[in-house]
Write a protein that holds these residues in place. Structure first.
Motif, PDB file in Angstrom:
ATOM      1  N   ARG A 270       0.971  -0.985  -0.215  1.00  0.00           N
ATOM      2  CA  ARG A 270      -0.065   0.001  -0.013  1.00  0.00           C
ATOM      3  C   ARG A 270       0.845   1.182   0.043  1.00  0.00           C
ATOM      4  N   SER A 271       0.218   2.323  -0.780  1.00  0.00           N
ATOM      5  CA  SER A 271       1.104   3.612  -0.594  1.00  0.00           C
ATOM      6  C   SER A 271       1.520   3.842   0.614  1.00  0.00           C
ATOM      7  N   LEU A 272       2.830   4.524   0.841  1.00  0.00           N
ATOM      8  CA  LEU A 272       3.202   5.139   2.239  1.00  0.00           C
ATOM      9  C   LEU A 272       2.773   6.573   2.242  1.00  0.00           C
ATOM     10  N   TYR A 273       2.014   6.973   1.392  1.00  0.00           N
ATOM     11  CA  TYR A 273       1.472   8.331   1.418  1.00  0.00           C
ATOM     12  C   TYR A 273       0.255   8.141   2.610  1.00  0.00           C
ATOM     13  N   GLY A 274       0.430   8.992   3.621  1.00  0.00           N
ATOM     14  CA  GLY A 274      -0.701   9.252   4.566  1.00  0.00           C
ATOM     15  C   GLY A 274      -0.590   7.868   5.581  1.00  0.00           C
ATOM     16  N   ALA A 275       0.214   6.914   5.285  1.00  0.00           N
ATOM     17  CA  ALA A 275       0.414   5.783   5.992  1.00  0.00           C
ATOM     18  C   ALA A 275       0.773   6.110   7.582  1.00  0.00           C
ATOM     19  N   VAL A 276       0.186   5.043   8.493  1.00  0.00           N
ATOM     20  CA  VAL A 276       0.897   5.609   9.915  1.00  0.00           C
ATOM     21  C   VAL A 276       1.393   4.357  10.280  1.00  0.00           C
ATOM     22  N   HIS A 277       2.888   4.216  10.852  1.00  0.00           N
ATOM     23  CA  HIS A 277       3.384   3.006  11.537  1.00  0.00           C
ATOM     24  C   HIS A 277       3.961   3.414  12.695  1.00  0.00           C
ATOM     25  N   PRO A 278       4.259   2.759  13.698  1.00  0.00           N
ATOM     26  CA  PRO A 278       5.138   2.829  14.890  1.00  0.00           C
ATOM     27  C   PRO A 278       6.318   3.174  14.458  1.00  0.00           C
ATOM     28  N   ASN A 359       4.681   7.544  -4.285  1.00  0.00           N
ATOM     29  CA  ASN A 359       5.419   6.475  -5.278  1.00  0.00           C
ATOM     30  C   ASN A 359       6.072   5.299  -4.727  1.00  0.00           C
ATOM     31  N   LEU A 360       5.835   5.220  -3.339  1.00  0.00           N
ATOM     32  CA  LEU A 360       6.589   3.902  -2.623  1.00  0.00           C
ATOM     33  C   LEU A 360       5.399   3.054  -2.189  1.00  0.00           C
ATOM     34  N   ARG A 361       5.424   1.987  -1.944  1.00  0.00           N
ATOM     35  CA  ARG A 361       4.514   1.041  -1.410  1.00  0.00           C
ATOM     36  C   ARG A 361       5.178  -0.137  -0.577  1.00  0.00           C
ATOM     37  N   TRP A 362       4.330  -0.206   0.511  1.00  0.00           N
ATOM     38  CA  TRP A 362       5.072  -1.051   1.665  1.00  0.00           C
ATOM     39  C   TRP A 362       4.059  -2.309   1.855  1.00  0.00           C
ATOM     40  N   ASP A 363       4.787  -3.702   1.726  1.00  0.00           N
ATOM     41  CA  ASP A 363       3.847  -4.715   2.037  1.00  0.00           C
ATOM     42  C   ASP A 363       4.486  -5.173   3.453  1.00  0.00           C
ATOM     43  N   GLU A 364       3.575  -4.842   4.353  1.00  0.00           N
ATOM     44  CA  GLU A 364       3.951  -5.287   5.949  1.00  0.00           C
ATOM     45  C   GLU A 364       4.401  -6.770   5.951  1.00  0.00           C
ATOM     46  N   ALA A 365       3.577  -7.547   5.492  1.00  0.00           N
ATOM     47  CA  ALA A 365       3.502  -9.047   5.575  1.00  0.00           C
ATOM     48  C   ALA A 365       4.673  -9.556   4.853  1.00  0.00           C
ATOM     49  N   ALA A 366       5.104  -9.070   3.802  1.00  0.00           N
ATOM     50  CA  ALA A 366       6.198  -9.604   2.921  1.00  0.00           C
ATOM     51  C   ALA A 366       7.566  -8.695   3.454  1.00  0.00           C
ATOM     52  N   ASP A 367       7.270  -7.801   4.214  1.00  0.00           N
ATOM     53  CA  ASP A 367       8.671  -6.613   4.578  1.00  0.00           C
ATOM     54  C   ASP A 367       9.246  -6.518   3.267  1.00  0.00           C
ATOM     55  N   ALA A 368       8.299  -5.914   2.352  1.00  0.00           N
ATOM     56  CA  ALA A 368       8.788  -5.702   1.012  1.00  0.00           C
ATOM     57  C   ALA A 368       8.605  -4.150   0.704  1.00  0.00           C
ATOM     58  N   LEU A 369       9.438  -3.454  -0.046  1.00  0.00           N
ATOM     59  CA  LEU A 369       9.094  -2.112  -0.440  1.00  0.00           C
ATOM     60  C   LEU A 369       9.244  -1.990  -1.981  1.00  0.00           C
ATOM     61  N   TYR A 370       8.279  -1.453  -2.657  1.00  0.00           N
ATOM     62  CA  TYR A 370       8.117  -1.184  -3.897  1.00  0.00           C
ATOM     63  C   TYR A 370       8.082   0.169  -4.416  1.00  0.00           C
ATOM     64  N   VAL A 371       8.580   0.456  -5.772  1.00  0.00           N
ATOM     65  CA  VAL A 371       8.523   1.592  -6.043  1.00  0.00           C
ATOM     66  C   VAL A 371       7.820   1.753  -7.514  1.00  0.00           C
ATOM     67  N   ILE A 372       6.994   2.916  -7.731  1.00  0.00           N
ATOM     68  CA  ILE A 372       6.225   2.857  -9.025  1.00  0.00           C
ATOM     69  C   ILE A 372       6.402   4.156  -9.716  1.00  0.00           C
ATOM     70  N   ASP A 373       5.785   4.516 -11.095  1.00  0.00           N
ATOM     71  CA  ASP A 373       6.129   5.754 -11.558  1.00  0.00           C
ATOM     72  C   ASP A 373       7.280   6.221 -11.713  1.00  0.00           C
ATOM     73  N   PHE A 374       7.699   5.938 -13.220  1.00  0.00           N
ATOM     74  CA  PHE A 374       9.235   6.406 -13.566  1.00  0.00           C
ATOM     75  C   PHE A 374       9.064   7.336 -14.827  1.00  0.00           C
ATOM     76  N   GLU A 375       8.199   7.924 -14.764  1.00  0.00           N
ATOM     77  CA  GLU A 375       7.576   9.046 -15.950  1.00  0.00           C
ATOM     78  C   GLU A 375       8.793  10.332 -15.792  1.00  0.00           C
ATOM     79  N   ARG A 376       9.282  10.500 -14.756  1.00  0.00           N
ATOM     80  CA  ARG A 376      10.094  11.655 -14.390  1.00  0.00           C
ATOM     81  C   ARG A 376      11.486  11.170 -14.170  1.00  0.00           C
ATOM     82  N   SER A 377      11.858   9.880 -14.628  1.00  0.00           N
ATOM     83  CA  SER A 377      13.166   9.264 -14.381  1.00  0.00           C
ATOM     84  C   SER A 377      13.996   9.963 -15.536  1.00  0.00           C
ATOM     85  N   GLU A 378      15.374  10.379 -15.167  1.00  0.00           N
ATOM     86  CA  GLU A 378      16.107  10.779 -15.849  1.00  0.00           C
ATOM     87  C   GLU A 378      17.789  10.638 -15.237  1.00  0.00           C
TER      88      GLU A 378
END
Length: 459
Positions: A270-278, A359-378
């Motif tokens: 899930r997106s880290l935007y607005g997410a709350v974690h300890p 643009n960052l997504r966190w999967d707590e169960a899998a302890d995995a971080l994902y990144v999306i949206d590369f349209e400004r990549s250079e």
């Protein structure tokens, strides 16, 4: 309900038998003949239920065997679309269309009294004439709709006529019916039939993003870019250095430069935007963000030194932001821009270009971080990827330290100076854009960043 005539429509079933043809998917059609309704028109294999005790799946299996001579396992019958139809004469009925992709035997004409031909046709090259009711079901099926209404008017032709097409798609819950048809076709060609579309576009972007769910329970993201530059950047990144990030990124399935569209595999979390974690979990996540940034910046060898500071649009952005600036803000921006011109150039490496929490997504169960949206990549200095992230660790030195620990090194003094300059310019740009596009959150973030940077510069 006294005095009102109730509906007593007949119920019929329709077979959408699909096979892979040389140029793509093909559907089985038969041509009606003899003393029957719509003689001479092409139609799907279809029929009525034999009795109140026969269910729709059983009826489809029976009609398929009787009309086309093939045997279908009920387990291979999949619901496709339901059409509420009214003929030009006023008679109404309910048609249940089923998709079948596996069977035993070879389709052939079995009832010569009412059918004189049977053949396979590509969906984009359907024969004429075709029963309009049948065409409505196929069009709804191709659009991924679960239901359609096809109420013809008196005088309408029985055969399909695009100028008298009465098909109205009924949208599914959680979907929007505004996916352009050419985008639907492009996505279906890439991954097969899509049964549901969900708009997941970010509210402030002109790009569009949909989550597409397929008939076999797969899911993808379909994205259209707002301009050619963004499309080219994202496609180039996904085909190049992004692959080295492994499971942390989506994979490019297909791209169409003319549509400025891409189909991407779905990533988890899930997106880290607005997410709350300890606090402890936050530090762990930000450590992983630092590791991800390091993986991005080392995914290709560095190139010659460059300066990422572009001052060409500063005046235009100041004009747009000026009504919101506090006293002294504009002087601070101009002074920072003047200093930026003398900063040393930094090595150019692959950068995400818009590395921020949304643009960052966190999967707590899998302890995995994902990144999306590369349209400004250079390519550019690595520090540009920390401009929008820096707002996330403001007031939390422990999160900044977690990022640095993950990144493997602290910023150099030259990078610190460029981070300040880039953050100031990005703030003014955000305020200007937010003002023009009615985005108060973006305006507030820009003002907050300017206030923070000004406070840091005071003795």
């Amino acid at each position: 309900m006294t005095g009102i005539q109730r509906h007593t429509e007949p119920l019929d079933v329709h077979l959408i038998a699909v096979r892979d043809g040389p140029a793509g998917p093909e559907v089985l059609l038969s041509r009606r003949s003899g003393d029957v309704y719509a003689a001479g028109c092409w139609h799907l294999v279809s029929g009525h239920l034999d009795s109140p005790w026969e269910d729709v799946v059983t009826a489809l299996v029976r009609e398929t065997r009787e009309e086309a001579g093939i045997v279908v396992d009920p387990a291979d019958v999949h619901a496709a679309v339901t059409v509420h139809h009214r003929s030009p004469s006023g008679g109404a009925r309910l048609g249940v269309f089923f998709e079948v992709r596996r069977w035993e035997g070879t389709p052939r004409v079995m009832e010569h009294r009412v059918c004189d031909a049977m053949d396979w046709f590509a969906f984009d090259k359907l024969p004429e004439p075709m029963v309009a009711y049948c065409r409505a079901g196929l069009d709804a099926y191709r659009a991924g709709a679960r239901m359609a209404v096809h109420f013809q008017e008196p005088g309408d032709p029985i055969a399909y006529d695009p100028d008298a097409d009465r098909t109205v798609l009924v949208p599914d819950p959680g979907t929007r019916g505004d996916v352009p048809e050419e985008v639907r076709v492009f996505a279906a060609q890439a991954v097969g039939r899509i049964t549901a579309w969900t708009d997941v576009s970010w509210t402030r972007e002109e790009s569009r993003v949909w989550r597409a769910c397929g008939a076999e329970d797969g899911s993808w993201y379909v994205k259209t870019h707002q301009n050619d530059r963004f499309h080219q950047r994202e496609v180039a990144a996904l085909r190049g250095w992004v692959a080295g990030l492994g499971e942390a990124v989506p994979r490019l399935v297909a791209a169409d430069a003319q549509l400025r569209a891409v189909v991407l595999t779905a990533v988890g979390g899930r997106s880290l935007y607005g997410a709350v974690h300890p606090p402890g979990q936050q530090r762990h996540i930000f450590h992983r963000i630092g590791q991800l940034a390091a993986a991005i910046h080392t995914s290709a060898p560095p190139r010659r030194a460059t300066n990422a500071l572009s001052l060409g649009k500063l005046e235009r952005h100041l004009d747009g932001a000026r009504p919101h600036l506090a006293p002294g803000d504009e002087d601070f921006v101009r002074a920072t821009a003047e200093k930026a011109g003398g900063l040393p150039a930094l090595e150019a490496v692959p950068t995400h270009g818009d590395l921020q929490l949304r643009n960052l997504r966190w999967d707590e169960a899998a302890d995995a971080l994902y990144v999306i949206d590369f349209e400004r990549s250079e390519e550019g200095p690595a520090i540009r990827d920390f401009v929008r992230l820096s707002d996330a660790w403001h007031g939390r030195p422990d999160l900044l330290q977690a990022v640095m620990d993950g990144y493997g090194r602290p910023f150099t003094s030259e990078e610190e100076a460029q981070l300040t300059a880039l953050s100031v310019l990005d703030s003014v740009s955000g305020i200007s854009y937010g003002t023009a596009h009615g985005d108060p959150e973006l305006v507030e973030r820009g003002l907050r960043t300017l206030a923070r940077l000004r406070a840091a510069q005071r003795p």
